[in-house]
Design a protein around this motif. Sequence first.
Motif, PDB file in Angstrom:
ATOM      1  N   THR A   1      -5.764  18.948  -7.537  1.00 49.70           N
ATOM      2  CA  THR A   1      -6.683  19.151  -8.648  1.00 49.70           C
ATOM      3  C   THR A   1      -7.560  20.372  -8.382  1.00 49.70           C
ATOM      4  N   ASP A   2      -7.996  21.013  -9.456  1.00 47.86           N
ATOM      5  CA  ASP A   2      -8.851  22.186  -9.323  1.00 47.86           C
ATOM      6  C   ASP A   2     -10.210  21.827  -8.733  1.00 47.86           C
ATOM      7  N   GLN A   3     -10.701  20.626  -9.065  1.00 43.85           N
ATOM      8  CA  GLN A   3     -12.015  20.191  -8.587  1.00 43.85           C
ATOM      9  C   GLN A   3     -12.086  18.664  -8.628  1.00 43.85           C
ATOM     10  N   ALA A   4     -12.785  18.070  -7.674  1.00 46.29           N
ATOM     11  CA  ALA A   4     -12.994  16.624  -7.647  1.00 46.29           C
ATOM     12  C   ALA A   4     -14.433  16.343  -7.206  1.00 46.29           C
ATOM     13  N   GLN A   5     -15.093  15.482  -7.938  1.00 48.02           N
ATOM     14  CA  GLN A   5     -16.478  15.096  -7.637  1.00 48.02           C
ATOM     15  C   GLN A   5     -16.565  13.572  -7.642  1.00 48.02           C
ATOM     16  N   TRP A   6     -16.933  12.971  -6.500  1.00 42.05           N
ATOM     17  CA  TRP A   6     -17.066  11.515  -6.429  1.00 42.05           C
ATOM     18  C   TRP A   6     -18.172  11.020  -7.347  1.00 42.05           C
ATOM     19  N   ILE A   7     -17.937   9.907  -7.998  1.00 43.73           N
ATOM     20  CA  ILE A   7     -18.908   9.276  -8.883  1.00 43.73           C
ATOM     21  C   ILE A   7     -19.696   8.268  -8.061  1.00 43.73           C
ATOM     22  N   GLU A   8     -21.008   8.468  -7.989  1.00 50.61           N
ATOM     23  CA  GLU A   8     -21.887   7.555  -7.244  1.00 50.61           C
ATOM     24  C   GLU A   8     -22.164   6.327  -8.090  1.00 50.61           C
ATOM     25  N   LYS A   9     -22.118   5.151  -7.469  1.00 51.07           N
ATOM     26  CA  LYS A   9     -22.390   3.897  -8.190  1.00 51.07           C
ATOM     27  C   LYS A   9     -23.610   3.222  -7.644  1.00 51.07           C
TER      28      LYS A   9
ATOM     29  N   THR B   1       0.848  -1.195   0.000  1.00 48.98           N
ATOM     30  CA  THR B   1       0.000   0.000   0.000  1.00 48.98           C
ATOM     31  C   THR B   1       0.885   1.249   0.000  1.00 48.98           C
ATOM     32  N   MET B   2       0.253   2.366  -0.330  1.00 52.43           N
ATOM     33  CA  MET B   2       0.932   3.658  -0.289  1.00 52.43           C
ATOM     34  C   MET B   2      -0.060   4.699   0.190  1.00 52.43           C
ATOM     35  N   LYS B   3       0.464   5.791   0.736  1.00 47.93           N
ATOM     36  CA  LYS B   3      -0.399   6.863   1.234  1.00 47.93           C
ATOM     37  C   LYS B   3      -0.785   7.767   0.068  1.00 47.93           C
ATOM     38  N   LEU B   4      -2.071   8.085  -0.024  1.00 47.29           N
ATOM     39  CA  LEU B   4      -2.588   8.960  -1.063  1.00 47.29           C
ATOM     40  C   LEU B   4      -3.315  10.128  -0.422  1.00 47.29           C
ATOM     41  N   LYS B   5      -3.034  11.335  -0.931  1.00 48.60           N
ATOM     42  CA  LYS B   5      -3.778  12.531  -0.552  1.00 48.60           C
ATOM     43  C   LYS B   5      -4.283  13.172  -1.830  1.00 48.60           C
ATOM     44  N   VAL B   6      -5.570  13.517  -1.850  1.00 44.97           N
ATOM     45  CA  VAL B   6      -6.173  14.234  -2.973  1.00 44.97           C
ATOM     46  C   VAL B   6      -6.723  15.531  -2.408  1.00 44.97           C
ATOM     47  N   VAL B   7      -6.245  16.650  -2.937  1.00 47.02           N
ATOM     48  CA  VAL B   7      -6.669  17.952  -2.424  1.00 47.02           C
ATOM     49  C   VAL B   7      -7.090  18.871  -3.561  1.00 47.02           C
ATOM     50  N   THR B   8      -8.035  19.754  -3.249  1.00 45.30           N
ATOM     51  CA  THR B   8      -8.450  20.833  -4.133  1.00 45.30           C
ATOM     52  C   THR B   8      -8.087  22.133  -3.421  1.00 45.30           C
TER      53      THR B   8
ATOM     54  N   LYS C   1     -13.004   3.343  -5.581  1.00 47.45           N
ATOM     55  CA  LYS C   1     -13.672   4.645  -5.608  1.00 47.45           C
ATOM     56  C   LYS C   1     -13.244   5.357  -6.876  1.00 47.45           C
ATOM     57  N   GLU C   2     -14.160   6.177  -7.422  1.00 43.72           N
ATOM     58  CA  GLU C   2     -13.838   6.967  -8.600  1.00 43.72           C
ATOM     59  C   GLU C   2     -14.341   8.389  -8.439  1.00 43.72           C
ATOM     60  N   ALA C   3     -13.560   9.325  -8.974  1.00 41.35           N
ATOM     61  CA  ALA C   3     -13.932  10.730  -8.928  1.00 41.35           C
ATOM     62  C   ALA C   3     -13.576  11.383 -10.255  1.00 41.35           C
ATOM     63  N   GLU C   4     -14.428  12.304 -10.680  1.00 43.81           N
ATOM     64  CA  GLU C   4     -14.115  13.141 -11.843  1.00 43.81           C
ATOM     65  C   GLU C   4     -13.208  14.255 -11.343  1.00 43.81           C
ATOM     66  N   ILE C   5     -12.065  14.452 -12.023  1.00 46.21           N
ATOM     67  CA  ILE C   5     -11.174  15.526 -11.637  1.00 46.21           C
ATOM     68  C   ILE C   5     -10.990  16.500 -12.801  1.00 46.21           C
ATOM     69  N   GLU C   6     -10.601  17.718 -12.454  1.00 45.56           N
ATOM     70  CA  GLU C   6     -10.484  18.804 -13.440  1.00 45.56           C
ATOM     71  C   GLU C   6      -9.040  19.286 -13.566  1.00 45.56           C
ATOM     72  N   GLY C   7      -8.148  18.407 -13.995  1.00 45.53           N
ATOM     73  CA  GLY C   7      -6.762  18.818 -14.192  1.00 45.53           C
ATOM     74  C   GLY C   7      -6.018  18.988 -12.885  1.00 45.53           C
ATOM     75  N   GLY C   8      -4.803  19.522 -12.968  1.00 48.12           N
ATOM     76  CA  GLY C   8      -3.959  19.718 -11.800  1.00 48.12           C
ATOM     77  C   GLY C   8      -2.623  19.042 -12.016  1.00 48.12           C
ATOM     78  N   PHE C   9      -2.070  18.456 -10.935  1.00 46.98           N
ATOM     79  CA  PHE C   9      -0.832  17.693 -11.085  1.00 46.98           C
ATOM     80  C   PHE C   9      -0.728  16.637 -10.004  1.00 46.98           C
ATOM     81  N   ILE C  10       0.144  15.650 -10.269  1.00 45.63           N
ATOM     82  CA  ILE C  10       0.404  14.570  -9.322  1.00 45.63           C
ATOM     83  C   ILE C  10       1.876  14.616  -8.952  1.00 45.63           C
ATOM     84  N   ASP C  11       2.157  14.403  -7.679  1.00 46.75           N
ATOM     85  CA  ASP C  11       3.517  14.378  -7.153  1.00 46.75           C
ATOM     86  C   ASP C  11       3.706  13.031  -6.470  1.00 46.75           C
TER      87      ASP C  11
END
Length: 88
Positions: free
Chosen positions: A80-88, A4-11, A61-71
């Motif tokens: 990312t500029d914006q993130a919206q979770w996709i409901e299933k 596993t690895m640690k993930l952070k997603v921020v707007t 989990k899935e989210a629509e994202i609007e660009g940005g960058f990954i480090d």
Amino acid sequence: MATTMKLKVVTPGESVYEGMVEGLSLKTVDGYEGFLPGHSRLVTLLDKGVLSIKEPGGNKKEAEIEGGFIDVKDEVLVFTDQAQWIEK
């Protein structure tokens, strides 16, 4: 090797996700790329698309994202500029 690895997603306005993941994929400016624990260091721009996260235990989990960058370092940061979770 780590499983596993640690993930952070921020707007700009909030922290969208923080946790341990088995992997993720998202759309960079060069196309969709996948990231697993132990991935080499990388900083790249993101394109509009879907961020897919695989959590331990198989939950996805899935989210629509609007660009940005990954480090990618010891942990993965997705800005990312914006993130919206996709409901299933």
